[in-house]
Enzyme design. Structure first.
Site, short mmCIF file in Angstrom:
data_model
loop_
_atom_site.label_atom_id
_atom_site.label_comp_id
_atom_site.label_asym_id
_atom_site.label_seq_id
_atom_site.Cartn_x
_atom_site.Cartn_y
_atom_site.Cartn_z
N ALA A 42 49.94 29.88 44.85
CA ALA A 42 49.23 28.77 44.20
C ALA A 42 48.96 29.11 42.73
O ALA A 42 48.74 30.29 42.40
CB ALA A 42 47.92 28.49 44.92
N GLY A 92 53.44 27.36 40.05
CA GLY A 92 54.33 27.51 38.90
C GLY A 92 55.52 28.40 39.19
O GLY A 92 56.66 28.03 38.93
N ASP A 98 47.44 36.04 55.24
CA ASP A 98 47.12 37.30 54.57
C ASP A 98 48.40 38.13 54.47
O ASP A 98 49.28 38.04 55.34
CB ASP A 98 46.06 38.05 55.39
N ASP A 136 53.03 38.17 42.49
CA ASP A 136 52.28 37.93 41.26
C ASP A 136 50.83 38.20 41.63
O ASP A 136 50.11 37.31 42.05
CB ASP A 136 52.50 36.49 40.77
N ARG A 142 43.28 46.62 45.47
CA ARG A 142 43.74 45.43 46.18
C ARG A 142 45.26 45.29 46.04
O ARG A 142 45.96 44.93 47.00
CB ARG A 142 43.03 44.19 45.63
N CYS A 194 48.83 39.25 35.20
CA CYS A 194 48.43 38.75 33.88
C CYS A 194 47.34 39.67 33.34
O CYS A 194 46.32 39.21 32.83
CB CYS A 194 47.99 37.29 33.94
#
Length: 461
Positions: free
Chosen positions: A113, A116, A162, A179, A209, A232
Site C-alpha cells: 500500500a 505505487g 504478516d 519496500d 523490524r 525511504c
C-alpha cells in the site's frame, strides 16, 4: 532551514555517508520544493504534454506544477499514478534483472500500500506473469485494491498477511520487493511532520523490524530469484547494514545495477560484504530520499508441496456463457464465484490462486465481473476499469469534463440521451464506471466509498 531545523543528531549521523553533501542537502530542503511526478499507465494511453521524463523510468514524467488530480477524470480512470520520482527507480532495477520476460514469473510486493510500486511492477509484467500485492496493515488494503483496480489488469492478487505467513510458500516467487517500513527521513522535504517522529532509537527499532521481515520472507524466494530491498531512509543502519546482514545470514549475492552519471544517483557499497546500493539525495536528484538494492538468492529453501483443489466449483454453463460474453478473449481466463460475484483471472494463474487461497488471506483476485440477476448481469466497478472488458458488448456514454466530475461525485448528471439500460460512462474514451439509464432519470453506480468529496473544483479547472 539549517542544520538545527532537523532532528537532533540527524545531520551528524549522515556526515560519513557516501555522497552526502551537507550544504547541498540543507539547501535542497530549504529552497527547493518537492517535484511533482506521475507515471503513466502503458495499458491506458492518454495525452501527456509539455512535461519532462524521469530519466530512470520511461513511463515517469515531471509536471511543471501540481494540478488538482482529484478533478482530473483521467486520474480516476487509471491513466496515470501520482508517484514520487525516486521510487520509480524500482522500474529500472526490475527491467535490469528481468529484461526479456520470456518465461512466466511470480512477483511479490510485500509492503504494497498504497500501490505505487505494485502498479509500477504490474506495468512491466505480461498477463502470464502473476503479481501478489500484500499489505500488512488491514486498514491500508482498500486503497491498494482501489489503485490496482484502476490499473485494470487481471493478473493481480491482493493479500493481507504478516510476512511470517509467506514462510509457508517455499520457493514460490521469482522476484520479491520489500519496500520496508523505515524511519522515513527520505520524506522530510515532502512531509516535514516526519521529522517529529525521527530518532536514533526509532532507526534502531526499524532496523530490527526490517531484519525480521526479511528473515520471514526469505524462504518464499526461489533459488536464483531476486530480492529487491528499498527504504525511504538515509540511515546506514536501515540500508548498508541490512545488506551486510543479509549477505552474512543468507546465501545472497549482490547485483550491481547500471546507472548513468547524469542521473545524480550515488552508488554505494556496504562496509563488510561490499553489497551494492543506490542512494538518492534531494539536490543531487530531482526526487526525494531513497535507498535501493538488489540481491540474488543462491540456495534452495525447498519446494512447496503440490496442491490440487479437488473441490472446484461446478459452474452452470448458461450463466458462464452470459458472463463470458462481457470479456475480451474469454478463453484466456479462469472463472470462479465468490459468494454471488463472478470473478476472472488469467487462466494460467489458476493453480497459483489455489495455492495462495490455502496459505494466505486473499482480498482480491483478478477482476470482479459482477452478479447475475436472471438473464442480466449487474456489472461490477472493477469490470468497468479493467482491460478485459468487451466494450462491444456494452452500451457506452461519452461524458465531457463537467459531466465526468458530476458522475465522479455521484451528483445528478446533466445528460441528454435516448439510450436505456446499463451503460459504461467514459471520458476521452476511458471508462470511469457504470450508470443505468432509465426513462426519466440516470442511476449513478459510481462507488460511494471512492466518490469525489471535495466541494468545488479549483478556479484554474
Amino acid at each position: 532551514m539549517n542544520e538545527h531545523n532537523f532532528p537532533p543528531n540527524f545531520i551528524a549521523s549522515l556526515s560519513a555517508e557516501n555522497g552526502f553533501d551537507q550544504e547541498n542537502f540543507i539547501n535542497a530542503h530549504q529552497f527547493e520544493d518537492a517535484p511533482t511526478s506521475i507515471r503513466v499507465n502503458p495499458f491506458k494511453p492518454s495525452a501527456i504534454k509539455n512535461i519532462q521524463h524521469v530519466p530512470w523510468c520511461p513511463d515517469g514524467y515531471y509536471l511543471d506544477a501540481r494540478p488538482s488530480f482529484t478533478f482530473d477524470p483521467l486520474f480516476h480512470a487509471g491513466c496515470y499514478y501520482v508517484q514520487e520520482a525516486s521510487s520509480m527507480f524500482i522500474d529500472h532495477i526490475f527491467k535490469t534483472i528481468n529484461p526479456n520476460n520470456d518465461e512466466a514469473i511470480k512477483v511479490l510486493d510485500l509492503c504494497a500500500a498504497p500501490g505505487g510500486k505494485s502498479t509500477l511492477l504490474n506495468s512491466a509484467l505480461n498477463p502470464t506473469d502473476l503479481l501478489v500485492a500484500n499489505e500488512i496493515i488491514k486498514t491500508r488494503v482498500p486503497i491498494l485494491t482501489d489503485n490496482l483496480n484502476r490499473w485494470g489488469t487481471a493478473n493481480t492478487i491482493v493479500t493481507n498477511n504478516d510476512p511470517k505467513d509467506f514462510t509457508r510458500l517455499k520457493s514460490f516467487f521469482d522476484i520479491i520487493l520489500v519496500d520496508a517500513p523505515c524511519s522515513g527521513s527520505g520524506m522530510f522535504r515532502k512531509d516535514p511532520e516526519a521529522m517529529n517522529e525521527w530518532s536514533e532509537g526509532n532507526v534502531n527499532l526499524c532496523h530490527q523490524r526490517q531484519e525480521r521481515i526479511l528473515a520471514d520472507i526469505y524462504p518464499a524466494l526461489k533459488e536464483d530469484g531476486y530480492l529487491i530491498y528499498s527504504t525511504c531512509s538515509y540511515s546506514h543502519q536501515e540500508n548498508e547494514d541490512i545488506l551486510d546482514w543479509l549477505c552474512s545470514e543468507f546465501d545472497l549475492e549482490s547485483v550491481r545495477i547500471p546507472i548513468s552519471n547524469d542521473w545524480g544517483i550515488v552508488e554505494t557499497q556496504s562496509p563488510v560484504k561490499k553489497a551494492w546500493g543506490y542512494r538518492f539525495y534531494p539536490g543531487k536528484v530531482k526526487g526525494e530520499g531513497l535507498f535501493a538494492s538488489c540481491l540474488r538468492k543462491k540456495e534452495n529453501s525447498g519446494n512447496l508441496a503440490s496442491f490440487k483443489n479437488n473441490t472446484q466449483q461446478k459452474l452452470p454453463g448458461k450463466e458462464l456463457d452470459q458472463v463470458r460474453s462481457y470479456i475480451n478473449n474469454p478463453d484466456e481466463f479462469y472463472y470462479f464465484k465468490v459468494n454471488d460475484d463472478w470473478m476472472a483471472i488469467n487462466r494460467n494463474h489458476k493453480e497459483s490462486l489455489n495455492i495462495l487461497q490455502r496459505h494466505l488471506y486473499i482480498k482480491k483476485s483478478g477482476v470482479i465481473i459482477g452478479k447475475l440477476a436472471g438473464k442480466d448481469l449487474i456489472p461490477d466497478h472493477e469490470l468497468a476499469l479493467s482491460l478485459i472488458i468487451n466494450k462491444n458488448a456494452v452500451l457506452q456514454t461519452a461524458l465531457n469534463k463537467e459531466q465526468a466530475i458530476q458522475y465522479l461525485r455521484r451528483d445528478n448528471i446533466d445528460l441528454s440521451t435516448d439510450d436505456k439500460g446499463w451503460t459504461l460512462m467514459t471520458y476521452e474514451e476511458h471508462p470511469l464506471g457504470w450508470a443505468k439509464l432509465l426513462p426519466n432519470r440516470i442511476n449513478n453506480y459510481y462507488p460511494k466509498e471512492i466518490r469525489i468529496l471535495s466541494a468545488n473544483p479549483p478556479r484554474e479547472w
